[in-house]
Design a protein around this motif. Structure first.
Motif, PDB file in Angstrom:
ATOM      1  N   THR A 177      36.767  70.232  19.853  1.00  0.00           N
ATOM      2  CA  THR A 177      36.594  71.406  20.705  1.00  0.00           C
ATOM      3  C   THR A 177      37.427  71.237  21.967  1.00  0.00           C
ATOM      4  O   THR A 177      37.357  70.206  22.638  1.00  0.00           O
ATOM      5  CB  THR A 177      35.114  71.601  21.086  1.00  0.00           C
ATOM      6  OG1 THR A 177      34.326  71.683  19.893  1.00  0.00           O
ATOM      7  CG2 THR A 177      34.932  72.888  21.894  1.00  0.00           C
ATOM      8  N   THR A 178      38.213  72.259  22.259  1.00  0.00           N
ATOM      9  CA  THR A 178      39.038  72.248  23.463  1.00  0.00           C
ATOM     10  C   THR A 178      38.865  73.585  24.155  1.00  0.00           C
ATOM     11  O   THR A 178      39.266  74.619  23.628  1.00  0.00           O
ATOM     12  CB  THR A 178      40.521  72.009  23.133  1.00  0.00           C
ATOM     13  OG1 THR A 178      41.312  72.352  24.260  1.00  0.00           O
ATOM     14  CG2 THR A 178      40.986  72.838  21.953  1.00  0.00           C
ATOM     15  N   PHE A 223      38.873  66.463  25.324  1.00  0.00           N
ATOM     16  CA  PHE A 223      38.275  67.144  24.178  1.00  0.00           C
ATOM     17  C   PHE A 223      36.855  66.641  23.939  1.00  0.00           C
ATOM     18  O   PHE A 223      36.479  65.571  24.402  1.00  0.00           O
ATOM     19  CB  PHE A 223      39.114  66.875  22.911  1.00  0.00           C
ATOM     20  CG  PHE A 223      40.581  67.057  23.111  1.00  0.00           C
ATOM     21  CD1 PHE A 223      41.168  68.295  22.977  1.00  0.00           C
ATOM     22  CD2 PHE A 223      41.382  65.980  23.473  1.00  0.00           C
ATOM     23  CE1 PHE A 223      42.525  68.463  23.191  1.00  0.00           C
ATOM     24  CE2 PHE A 223      42.731  66.137  23.686  1.00  0.00           C
ATOM     25  CZ  PHE A 223      43.310  67.392  23.542  1.00  0.00           C
ATOM     26  N   LYS A 224      36.119  67.430  23.194  1.00  0.00           N
ATOM     27  CA  LYS A 224      34.815  67.026  22.698  1.00  0.00           C
ATOM     28  C   LYS A 224      34.927  66.906  21.184  1.00  0.00           C
ATOM     29  O   LYS A 224      35.443  67.805  20.524  1.00  0.00           O
ATOM     30  CB  LYS A 224      33.730  68.034  23.099  1.00  0.00           C
ATOM     31  CG  LYS A 224      33.491  68.087  24.608  1.00  0.00           C
ATOM     32  CD  LYS A 224      32.318  68.980  24.943  1.00  0.00           C
ATOM     33  CE  LYS A 224      32.105  69.074  26.447  1.00  0.00           C
ATOM     34  NZ  LYS A 224      31.836  67.756  27.067  1.00  0.00           N
ATOM     35  N   VAL A 225      34.444  65.795  20.662  1.00  0.00           N
ATOM     36  CA  VAL A 225      34.551  65.510  19.234  1.00  0.00           C
ATOM     37  C   VAL A 225      33.161  65.408  18.642  1.00  0.00           C
ATOM     38  O   VAL A 225      32.296  64.692  19.168  1.00  0.00           O
ATOM     39  CB  VAL A 225      35.329  64.195  18.993  1.00  0.00           C
ATOM     40  CG1 VAL A 225      35.269  63.784  17.532  1.00  0.00           C
ATOM     41  CG2 VAL A 225      36.780  64.347  19.448  1.00  0.00           C
ATOM     42  N   ALA A 231      36.822  62.649  24.311  1.00  0.00           N
ATOM     43  CA  ALA A 231      38.101  62.116  23.848  1.00  0.00           C
ATOM     44  C   ALA A 231      39.216  62.603  24.752  1.00  0.00           C
ATOM     45  O   ALA A 231      39.083  63.610  25.455  1.00  0.00           O
ATOM     46  CB  ALA A 231      38.357  62.534  22.401  1.00  0.00           C
ATOM     47  N   ARG A 232      40.323  61.879  24.720  1.00  0.00           N
ATOM     48  CA  ARG A 232      41.495  62.233  25.526  1.00  0.00           C
ATOM     49  C   ARG A 232      42.734  62.290  24.634  1.00  0.00           C
ATOM     50  O   ARG A 232      42.773  61.692  23.547  1.00  0.00           O
ATOM     51  CB  ARG A 232      41.724  61.192  26.617  1.00  0.00           C
ATOM     52  CG  ARG A 232      41.992  59.796  26.091  1.00  0.00           C
ATOM     53  CD  ARG A 232      42.357  58.794  27.169  1.00  0.00           C
ATOM     54  NE  ARG A 232      42.531  57.452  26.624  1.00  0.00           N
ATOM     55  CZ  ARG A 232      43.650  57.017  26.054  1.00  0.00           C
ATOM     56  NH1 ARG A 232      44.705  57.833  25.937  1.00  0.00           N
ATOM     57  NH2 ARG A 232      43.732  55.777  25.583  1.00  0.00           N
ATOM     58  N   LEU A 233      43.742  62.989  25.116  1.00  0.00           N
ATOM     59  CA  LEU A 233      45.004  63.079  24.396  1.00  0.00           C
ATOM     60  C   LEU A 233      45.790  61.780  24.538  1.00  0.00           C
ATOM     61  O   LEU A 233      45.939  61.254  25.638  1.00  0.00           O
ATOM     62  CB  LEU A 233      45.835  64.251  24.936  1.00  0.00           C
ATOM     63  CG  LEU A 233      47.226  64.438  24.314  1.00  0.00           C
ATOM     64  CD1 LEU A 233      47.103  64.880  22.860  1.00  0.00           C
ATOM     65  CD2 LEU A 233      48.040  65.457  25.112  1.00  0.00           C
ATOM     66  N   LYS A 259      42.087  60.185  21.284  1.00  0.00           N
ATOM     67  CA  LYS A 259      41.302  58.954  21.166  1.00  0.00           C
ATOM     68  C   LYS A 259      39.935  59.134  21.810  1.00  0.00           C
ATOM     69  O   LYS A 259      39.815  59.606  22.940  1.00  0.00           O
ATOM     70  CB  LYS A 259      42.030  57.780  21.838  1.00  0.00           C
ATOM     71  CG  LYS A 259      41.364  56.430  21.602  1.00  0.00           C
ATOM     72  CD  LYS A 259      42.171  55.301  22.212  1.00  0.00           C
ATOM     73  CE  LYS A 259      41.591  53.933  21.832  1.00  0.00           C
ATOM     74  NZ  LYS A 259      40.214  53.760  22.305  1.00  0.00           N
ATOM     75  N   VAL A 260      38.903  58.772  21.054  1.00  0.00           N
ATOM     76  CA  VAL A 260      37.527  58.820  21.548  1.00  0.00           C
ATOM     77  C   VAL A 260      37.353  57.750  22.616  1.00  0.00           C
ATOM     78  O   VAL A 260      37.778  56.601  22.439  1.00  0.00           O
ATOM     79  CB  VAL A 260      36.536  58.604  20.390  1.00  0.00           C
ATOM     80  CG1 VAL A 260      35.108  58.518  20.913  1.00  0.00           C
ATOM     81  CG2 VAL A 260      36.665  59.730  19.362  1.00  0.00           C
TER      82      VAL A 260
END
Length: 364
Positions: free
Chosen positions: A81-82, A111-113, A124-126, A139-140
């Motif tokens: 989810t972004t 992001f949310k994973v 998570a991040r890009l 990456k979480v």
């Protein structure tokens, strides 16, 4: 007349208030009327083994295979989810790296994973995005111990007719699975994003498994529990009222996914796309009839393939590898079908005359 197909991809709005799904299920059962026939559409007694035991039917074997693949692979498929949109991703390793489409992450960096197995939402991040191949890695922050990496298959063994399952989160319906076959391999596809100037990707896998908004970045899986591609986009037919062209979807092959993901994880960016380059920038030009007539060379990379072959700014590329080139999209698609190091004949128009040169292609 063959209908013209365009291609669309994308994510789906995350703020879905209500989703109504109507399922029509057909089934057969023995009514117990005393006919003595086993349950089934034909009424024929089931096959038996030499010991008298009932032999499993082919359909039962296939159903069991489907269910095993879903049980083994679906836990590796996540929802990303972004902002107000969502897509899918595939767990790449136990350190929390997740591979997805570049168009899923867009311009976001956080992001949310959500795992298919449920539990809390993970942050998570890009790591990096590579829009030229429509791939990205996130990456979480704090990978859970039960994070299950997917197994990526050998793209060279993907064959037309293989049964495949597409796993993802279409239209916000989490952990959904559709089935189909590999319809074709080696497709070169230009994505329709960015005003029709989306990336051109070679060697894509075409499938009849349904690919819908939200499936992007998910998994196309064979019956050996292997991810053979990342579902990315589906074809649309402008001549149809809905715009949909059912049964024509495309996935980025596993070999490309591994190549790009490994570079992003190891180096933080892509340093070798394994894609051919001509070493120019260009634009589509129109002829006297106002129809596309070639690619005007705007600039040439010094020391690059085109420069060494004598192609100059102002030249108009009209043929590449013997095929007519009318638009920049034609040239991009032609390049995508070649490897770095291939030597290709390029025909350019200059001062009212055409000349053909041989160009050893470089790397993008």
């Amino acid at each position: 007349m063959t209908p013209s197909l365009t291609l669309r991809h994308g994510v789906v709005a995350a703020a879905v208030t209500t989703v109504c799904v109507t399922a029509l299920v057909a089934g057969c059962s023995d009514s117990g009327s005393g006919s003595g026939a086993a349950a089934g559409s034909s009424g024929t007694a089931p096959a038996t083994t030499s010991s008298g035991a009932v032999a499993p039917s082919v359909s039962t074997d296939l159903q069991n295979a489907y269910q095993k693949v879903v049980k083994d692979v679906l836990p590796s498929v996540v929802q990303i989810t972004t902002g107000q949109e969502l897509g899918s991703g595939v767990v790449y390793d136990g350190r929390g790296h997740i591979v997805t489409n570049a168009h899923v992450v867009g311009d976001s960096e956080r992001f949310k994973v959500t795992l298919a197995t449920g539990g809390r939402t993970l942050e998570a991040r890009l790591v990096s995005s590579y829009p030229r191949q429509d791939l990205a890695v996130i990456k979480v922050d704090k990978p859970p111990q039960d994070l299950k990496p997917a197994v990526f298959g050998d793209s060279s063994k993907v064959a037309v007719g293989q049964i495949v399952l597409a796993m993802g989160n279409p239209l916000g319906l989490s952990s959904s699975v559709t089935q189909g076959i590999v319809s074709a391999t080696g497709r070169t596809v230009s994505e329709g994003g960015d005003g029709g100037r989306g990336p051109t990707i070679a060697n894509m896998v075409q499938t009849s498994a349904a690919i819908n908004p939200g499936n992007s970045g998910g998994a196309l899986v064979n019956l050996s529990d292997q991810v053979i591609g990342i579902p990315t986009l589906a074809a649309t037919d402008p001549q149809m009222g809905s715009g949909a062209a059912p049964g024509i979807g495309f996935a980025i092959p596993a070999s490309t996914v591994r190549n790009i993901a490994d570079q992003i994880i190891g180096k933080g960016r892509v340093t070798d796309s394994h894609r051919a380059a001509l070493g120019i920038t260009g634009r589509t030009v129109l002829g006297p009839d106002l129809e596309p007539a070639g690619v005007a060379v705007a600039s040439v990379t010094r020391g690059g393939p085109a420069d060494k072959a004598g192609i100059r700014p102002g030249d108009v590329i009209v043929k590449f590898g013997g095929a007519q080139v009318a638009t920049i999209e034609d040239l991009t698609a032609a390049l995508a079908a070649h490897e770095p190091g291939d030597t290709v004949e390029v025909t350019v128009a200059r001062d009212g005359a055409e000349r053909t040169v041989r160009v050893p292609l470089g790397k993008l």
